[in-house]
Design a protein around this motif. Structure first.
Motif, PDB file in Angstrom:
ATOM      1  N   ASP A 170       0.832  -1.195   0.000  1.00  0.00           N
ATOM      2  CA  ASP A 170       0.000   0.000   0.000  1.00  0.00           C
ATOM      3  C   ASP A 170       0.868   1.247   0.000  1.00  0.00           C
ATOM      4  O   ASP A 170       2.099   1.171  -0.017  1.00  0.00           O
ATOM      5  CB  ASP A 170      -0.956  -0.007   1.196  1.00  0.00           C
ATOM      6  N   THR A 171       0.215   2.395   0.029  1.00  0.00           N
ATOM      7  CA  THR A 171       0.956   3.663  -0.039  1.00  0.00           C
ATOM      8  C   THR A 171       1.782   3.923   1.216  1.00  0.00           C
ATOM      9  O   THR A 171       2.683   4.762   1.205  1.00  0.00           O
ATOM     10  CB  THR A 171      -0.022   4.827  -0.254  1.00  0.00           C
ATOM     11  N   GLU A 172       1.495   3.214   2.293  1.00  0.00           N
ATOM     12  CA  GLU A 172       2.266   3.368   3.530  1.00  0.00           C
ATOM     13  C   GLU A 172       3.449   2.415   3.599  1.00  0.00           C
ATOM     14  O   GLU A 172       4.202   2.426   4.570  1.00  0.00           O
ATOM     15  CB  GLU A 172       1.348   3.143   4.744  1.00  0.00           C
ATOM     16  N   GLY A 173       3.580   1.561   2.596  1.00  0.00           N
ATOM     17  CA  GLY A 173       4.700   0.616   2.584  1.00  0.00           C
ATOM     18  C   GLY A 173       4.363  -0.738   3.164  1.00  0.00           C
ATOM     19  O   GLY A 173       5.218  -1.622   3.209  1.00  0.00           O
ATOM     20  N   GLY A 174       3.117  -0.929   3.638  1.00  0.00           N
ATOM     21  CA  GLY A 174       2.725  -2.219   4.184  1.00  0.00           C
ATOM     22  C   GLY A 174       2.418  -3.214   3.086  1.00  0.00           C
ATOM     23  O   GLY A 174       1.783  -2.885   2.083  1.00  0.00           O
ATOM     24  N   ARG A 176       0.463  -6.131   1.327  1.00  0.00           N
ATOM     25  CA  ARG A 176      -0.899  -6.654   1.372  1.00  0.00           C
ATOM     26  C   ARG A 176      -1.015  -8.044   0.760  1.00  0.00           C
ATOM     27  O   ARG A 176      -1.965  -8.766   1.028  1.00  0.00           O
ATOM     28  CB  ARG A 176      -1.840  -5.693   0.631  1.00  0.00           C
ATOM     29  N   ARG A 197       9.627  -6.457   4.651  1.00  0.00           N
ATOM     30  CA  ARG A 197       9.766  -5.985   3.278  1.00  0.00           C
ATOM     31  C   ARG A 197      10.843  -6.796   2.554  1.00  0.00           C
ATOM     32  O   ARG A 197      11.739  -7.362   3.187  1.00  0.00           O
ATOM     33  CB  ARG A 197      10.141  -4.501   3.257  1.00  0.00           C
ATOM     34  N   SER A 215      13.661   4.160  -2.436  1.00  0.00           N
ATOM     35  CA  SER A 215      13.154   5.429  -1.904  1.00  0.00           C
ATOM     36  C   SER A 215      12.963   6.439  -3.030  1.00  0.00           C
ATOM     37  O   SER A 215      11.959   7.162  -3.064  1.00  0.00           O
ATOM     38  CB  SER A 215      14.114   5.980  -0.848  1.00  0.00           C
ATOM     39  N   ARG A 219       9.349   8.145  -4.324  1.00  0.00           N
ATOM     40  CA  ARG A 219       9.154   9.591  -4.444  1.00  0.00           C
ATOM     41  C   ARG A 219       8.744   9.990  -5.862  1.00  0.00           C
ATOM     42  O   ARG A 219       7.945  10.909  -6.051  1.00  0.00           O
ATOM     43  CB  ARG A 219      10.441  10.329  -4.054  1.00  0.00           C
ATOM     44  N   SER A 221       7.457   7.867  -8.346  1.00  0.00           N
ATOM     45  CA  SER A 221       6.339   7.091  -8.896  1.00  0.00           C
ATOM     46  C   SER A 221       6.533   6.754 -10.374  1.00  0.00           C
ATOM     47  O   SER A 221       5.676   6.968 -11.208  1.00  0.00           O
ATOM     48  CB  SER A 221       5.025   7.861  -8.703  1.00  0.00           C
ATOM     49  N   GLY A 256      -1.284   2.130  -4.451  1.00  0.00           N
ATOM     50  CA  GLY A 256      -0.184   1.344  -3.918  1.00  0.00           C
ATOM     51  C   GLY A 256       0.775   0.975  -5.032  1.00  0.00           C
ATOM     52  O   GLY A 256       0.857   1.662  -6.065  1.00  0.00           O
TER      53      GLY A 256
END
Length: 678
Positions: A170-174, A176, A197, A215, A219, A221, A256
């Motif tokens: 997801d967008t938070e790095g978690g 799924r 990760r 990273s 940033r 995308s 994501g």
């Protein structure tokens, strides 16, 4: 637009006029009106068609309306079809109850009110249409659900059986989702793969690069593709290609990232094998070329050594016969001497190359007046130019100062360039020799260089051979039919000698038949303003002697640098002792009282840091407090600080500027220093 399909309405009456009356009332609905004159015919119609509503007459001969309704309700397909009973007789409650018991939705008396009949039929027509629409939607939904289940099953199978790892974050790095291949590549269990990760599985040596590139990707995308080494818990290493793309909604909103991990270990191994094969093939080709070059060189060497021997031996035998007059004898001796000198030069060239290969070519350095070197070389080659009627045009700047070098070797450089130019210039040609001063190119510096140029109108150098002109054993023509003698060593020796003098040399030519230009640049001594036209080899500096009697210990494992530093300090009046190792230096310190130590840092076996630490561990009366200056090719600020921490008073980077070094010595020892130009 597509026309809406017509709905079927069944009209059942044994009298034709009644059917016509019903059709007249209902035809404005625009639906499909179906006639039936008996109960049996009505049942046959129901076998093939569905009806929105049935208008059923009660009183019919044979099978009446009630019996017909009973049979209609017994069939599954028509069990729920609305039935409106029609009758011309007054109805009793018993008949009404019987009709409704059979599933009738209404009971109308003839004569019929058209409006009432039409409104009631419309209700059931609309209800039928909606029911059919619902059935169609339900069927579509069932089909869609079935298709969706098939797609989900197919995607699940594809993900499970995929040869590449698949992940979604997801967008938070978690994380799924991960598939089994992802878990295998990262060496993680299914639950762990959602908590950790993929970056945590990257080899420690590649992890910093992986984190940085990932990273940047998050940033920016953009699409991502990198290759890293992954390390398992058991220490095995595999190469993995990581790819990822942003996952966007229909409105372009970032949801994501979806990515893949592909094990490319076999591909990497194949690439390494292929690279090794290419390296081996290249090395084999180079070795074969070197062998061919060696064979060609040996053939040329044999020719060049045998040619003068033929003349020498021939004239020697004639002289032994004692049948020559004085003129012939003189001619014979000149031929023997000339060929002996030629052979001696060949041997000297071979020995020089041998010294260069073994790193044993040394210079006897001093301040050298280039004007004298140029004139000596020109005088030496004039006898070679005169038989070919070649003009030697000279343009020598008499204000060019001195360089620091070996006068004999510098004369060898100029002589080699001149003889090379004369050799390859045809009769009646021209060789131009220039000596001038130029400034350093492309540098923020005012340092000046002495430039020597030898320009000929000879056969020139082809563009293919030009990059190889300074290589050992290289000749543009090495065949037995070549028109010029020589071993192809002269220019290689020239380049090495120029580089030993910290100079540069390069060749230029427009091609075959266009002549060639060789340019040498040598650094001039600092603060040297020339000899003002004097042709005597004198120094252009009038230097006070502030170091007179000063005892200096020079430590450097490089002979040329050691000799240069000793000469320089002695020129300033000091008494210099030069050694090549730490042990020799410590032995000198114990034997003699010294005023200052000048030591190189980068030496073999033991370096300058070892020397200064051992020196500082001595008692003051044994030399432990001798001032020391470090010389090094390492020019970073941390190198200077390390030298000072180790115990040196000053740090000076190479190449050494004599004026700066003398000034630094004077500063460390608190001595007055004056340098002025003559």
């Amino acid at each position: 637009m597509q026309m809406e399909p017509k709905v079927n309405i069944l009209l059942v009456d044994d009298k034709l006029e009644n059917l016509l009356a019903l059709e007249a009332i209902l035809e404005k609905l625009g639906e499909n009106l179906v006639r039936a004159t008996s109960g049996e015919e009505a049942l046959r119609c129901l076998l093939h068609q569905d009806f929105a509503v049935i208008l059923l007459d009660v009183q019919m001969p044979g099978m009446d309306g009630f019996e017909t309704a009973t049979l209609i309700r017994n069939r599954g397909r028509s069990r729920h079809t609305p039935i409106i009973f029609l009758t011309a007789f007054s109805t009793s409650d018993q008949m009404l109850f019987k009709g409704y018991a059979l599933g009738a939705v209404d009971y109308l008396l003839k004569p019929l009110d058209p409006n009432i009949l039409t409104s009631k039929v419309i209700v059931f027509v609309e209800l039928f249409k909606k029911t059919e629409a619902v059935k169609q939607q339900a069927a579509q939904l069932v089909a869609m659900n079935g298709s969706l289940r098939q797609s989900e099953e197919r995607l699940r199978s594809l993900s499970t059986c995929s040869p590449v790892g698949i992940f979604e974050i997801d967008t938070e790095g978690g994380c799924r989702y991960t598939n089994p291949r992802y878990q295998a590549i990262c060496d993680l269990q299914a639950a762990e793969s959602l908590e950790k990760r993929w970056l945590e599985s990257v080899h420690p040596e590649d992890r910093e690069r992986a984190v940085s590139s990932w990273s940047n990707y998050i940033r920016q995308s953009r699409d991502y593709s990198e290759e890293f080494r992954f390390q398992t818990a058991y220490g095995s290493i595999r190469w993995v290609q990581v790819r990822s793309s942003p996952m966007l909604s229909g409105q372009g909103e970032l949801l994501g990232y979806v990515g893949t991990l592909e094990d490319i270990t076999e591909r990497k191994q194949a690439e390494e094998v292929r690279a090794q094969v290419i390296r081996e093939q290249t090395a084999r080709a180079e070795a074969e070329a070197a062998n061919r070059m060696k064979d060609e060189f040996l053939a040329v060497l044999s020719h060049e050594l045998r040619t003068p021997l033929t003349s020498m031996l021939g004239w020697s035998k004639i002289l032994r016969s004692k049948k020559l007059d004085e003129k012939a004898t003189s001619r014979a001796l000149e031929a023997i001497e000339r060929n002996a000198i030629s052979q001696m030069q060949l041997i000297e060239d071979i020995l020089d190359v041998s010294r260069i290969i073994r790193g044993q070519l040394r210079l006897n350095v001093a301040a050298v007046n280039l004007l004298s070197v140029m004139e000596a070389a020109l005088e030496a080659v004039r006898p070679l130019a005169e038989p070919k009627d070649i003009k030697l045009n000279t343009f020598l700047d008499t204000s060019v100062g001195s360089v620091y070098g070996d006068p004999a070797r510098l004369q060898q450089v100029v002589w080699n360039l001149l003889t090379n130019a004369i050799k390859f210039t045809p009769k009646g040609g021209r060789v131009e020799v220039n000596l001038s001063v130029v400034c350093g190119e492309g540098q923020q510096t005012t340092h000046k260089y002495a430039q020597i140029q030898v320009i000929d109108t000879g056969i020139g150098i082809s563009s293919e051979f030009l990059p190889k002109v300074f290589e050992r054993f290289r000749q543009a023509d090495s065949t037995t039919t070549r028109s010029h003698n020589g071993l192809g060593l002269g220019l290689a020796i020239v380049r090495h000698l120029v580089e030993l003098h910290e100079g540069t040399i390069f060749a230029e030519s427009l091609g075959s038949g266009q002549g060639a230009t060789f340019t040498v640049r040598l650094p001039l001594l600092q603060d040297n303003r020339g000899n003002k036209g004097s042709r005597e080899e004198t120094s252009s500096l009038v230097v006070s002697m502030p170091l007179t009697g000063l005892r200096v210990l020079v430590v450097d494992d490089e002979t040329d640098t050691r000799n240069f530093l000793s000469f320089m300090f002695e020129e300033y009046g000091a008494i210099a002792t030069a050694v090549a190792s730490v042990d020799e230096a410590l032995a000198i310190v114990e034997q003699a009282k010294l005023d200052i130590l000048i030591s190189d840092i980068g030496m073999s076996e033991q370096d300058g840091y070892t020397l200064i630490r051992k020196l500082r561990s001595l008692e003051p009366e044994k030399g432990g407090c001798i001032p020391a200056i470090a010389l090094t090719a390492y020019t970073r600020e941390e190198d200077r600080l390390e030298a000072l921490r180790a115990g040196f008073q000053q740090h000076l980077s190479k190449p050494i500027d004599p004026t700066k070094l003398i000034a630094m010595v004077a500063n460390v020892l608190k001595l007055p220093l004056e340098i002025s130009a003559s």
